[in-house]
Each structure stands twice: as C-alpha cells, then as structure tokens.
Design a protein around this motif. Structure first.
Motif, PDB file in Angstrom:
ATOM      1  N   CYS A 125       1.004  -1.229   0.567  1.00  0.00           N
ATOM      2  CA  CYS A 125       0.351  -0.017   0.267  1.00  0.00           C
ATOM      3  C   CYS A 125       1.153   0.796  -0.049  1.00  0.00           C
ATOM      4  CB  CYS A 125      -1.348   0.092   1.360  1.00  0.00           C
ATOM      5  SG  CYS A 125      -1.957  -1.342   1.511  1.00  0.00           S
ATOM      6  N   LEU A 126       1.851   1.542   1.026  1.00  0.00           N
ATOM      7  CA  LEU A 126       3.091   2.641   1.497  1.00  0.00           C
ATOM      8  C   LEU A 126       3.759   2.390  -0.829  1.00  0.00           C
ATOM      9  CD1 LEU A 126       3.662   1.842   4.194  1.00  0.00           C
ATOM     10  CD2 LEU A 126       2.483   3.439   4.099  1.00  0.00           C
ATOM     11  N   LEU A 127       3.776   1.589  -1.042  1.00  0.00           N
ATOM     12  CA  LEU A 127       4.295   1.018  -1.929  1.00  0.00           C
ATOM     13  C   LEU A 127       3.450   1.861  -3.938  1.00  0.00           C
ATOM     14  CD1 LEU A 127       7.426  -1.323  -1.490  1.00  0.00           C
ATOM     15  CD2 LEU A 127       7.733   0.890  -2.151  1.00  0.00           C
ATOM     16  N   ALA A 128       2.240   1.185  -3.117  1.00  0.00           N
ATOM     17  CA  ALA A 128       1.353   1.977  -4.537  1.00  0.00           C
ATOM     18  C   ALA A 128       1.392   2.966  -5.243  1.00  0.00           C
ATOM     19  CB  ALA A 128      -0.089   1.735  -4.156  1.00  0.00           C
ATOM     20  N   PRO A 129       1.898   4.270  -4.735  1.00  0.00           N
ATOM     21  CA  PRO A 129       1.646   5.616  -5.704  1.00  0.00           C
ATOM     22  C   PRO A 129       3.021   5.109  -6.812  1.00  0.00           C
ATOM     23  CG  PRO A 129       1.254   6.193  -3.628  1.00  0.00           C
ATOM     24  CD  PRO A 129       1.758   4.580  -3.499  1.00  0.00           C
TER      25      PRO A 129
END
Length: 216
Positions: free
Chosen positions: A194-198
C-alpha cells in the motif's frame, strides 16, 4: 451445457493460479519442470505434468493435440526458456482458433534495470537465460504468428526492492537488512504494498514498470 473452457499453464508451480482459474469455471492443466513443486499442485486436484512443454507433448500427444486449449498462460516463465520461439510456436499449435496466450516477463528496457546495473534483481543469473524489451517482445510475437492484443506495464516494484536488497547485501554484508529486503520480494506485506502503490502506479503510467504482461 456448454463445455468448460480449457486452460494450460506453463510453469504452474504449486497451483495458485490454477486455483483461480478453476474457481472461474475453467478446466485446468499444468506443466511444471520441478517434480517436487508439481506434486503440491497435484495434491490440490490438478492434472500437472512434469517436464518442459516439448517433453510433455511428445509423451502424451493425445491430450496435447492441436487446437486443444482456449488459453495458455506463462507467468514469469519465458525468460527461463532455452528456446522461447520453439516453445511458443508449440503453444500456438495447442491453441484453438482465436485462443489467447498470456504471459509476463521482466522488462529489460525499464529505467530500474539501467539504474541498478548488475544489482537489478530481475537479472537472476544464471536462471534467466533471456531478457526482453517491449520492442523485442513485439518481434517475438510476430515471428511466431501471434497478434498482440494488449501490453501491460504492471504496477509492481518488487524488482526495485530486491535490487536495493542485493546492493545492501553486497556493500554491507554484515547487515541483515539486505537479506530481509530480498526475502520480502517473495512474500510482500500488504502494508508495504500500500505504501509503495503510488510509486508502482507512476511507473506503470510512464511505461517504465519492471514487469510486463502481454496478451496475444
């Protein structure tokens, strides 16, 4: 009742994708070169043959007759093949008219490969024999006789995290962080994804993702 669509997965591992296909109503058959791994898929109730596609077809030409399958899948497999042209040509013969081939490979043309150099996680020498760019994949499909339907830049940063891990393990061998990052690529946590999704989404948008998926 209409017959269930027939699917063949090359490199099916322990059968995780075959389970998804079965839940969607497909009749599934898998091929896996590693006997121990193939046995796990067989325990889940799948017909899994051990060996290469060429070996399996030669051993059972009746099951693997021409125009037998509606779809062939190969996730992160093509780069392991000694002769992908021969294997994909055989896969094409097994497909029914209008059938689809779907596969994924590392993207050798992406920025992370150039930035990470010899530490690029997807190099994985010597198990990856070949690497592909978007243009070389288009040529490959044309040679074999497939029509490219879709080329997808995956929203995936696993190679990038693994590359950092390889660099840390080499430069700072006493640190455990590098090894932990490498292991993370096999079982990424939901929070980290989720944190790396962008970042993953941005790389896909600018067509610089580390993995490609093709449908032909």
């Amino acid at each position: 009742f209409a017959p269930r669509p027939q699917a063949l997965e090359l490199g099916c591992s322990h059968g995780a994708f075959l389970i998804q296909l079965r839940e969607l109503g497909w009749e599934c058959l898998g091929i896996e070169p590693a006997a121990e791994v193939a046995s796990r898929a067989a325990e889940r109730g799948f017909d899994v043959r051990v060996g290469s596609l060429e070996e399996v077809v030669a051993a059972d030409p009746q099951t693997f007759a021409r125009s037998s399958f509606d779809a062939v899948f190969a996730w992160m497999v093509i780069e392991h093949l000694h002769d992908p042209v021969a294997t994909l040509r055989l896969a094409r013969e097994l497909l029914k008219p209008g059938g689809t081939l779907s596969f994924s490979v590392p993207n050798f043309g992406c920025w992370e490969r150039r930035a990470c150099g010899r530490f690029w996680y997807a190099l994985q020498l010597p198990t990856h024999f070949l690497h592909f760019t978007c243009s070389s994949l288009r040529r490959l499909l044309k040679i074999i006789g497939f029509e490219l339907v879709e080329l997808i830049h995956q929203r995936n940063v696993n190679n990038l995290i693994g590359s950092v891990g390889l660099w840390l393990r080499t430069k700072f061998p006493r640190w455990s962080l590098g090894e932990r990052l490498i292991r993370w690529t096999d079982n990424p946590s939901a929070l980290a994804l989720c944190l790396l999704a962008p970042i993953a989404r941005l790389l896909a948008v600018v067509r610089q993702a580390g993995r490609l998926t093709l449908v032909a």
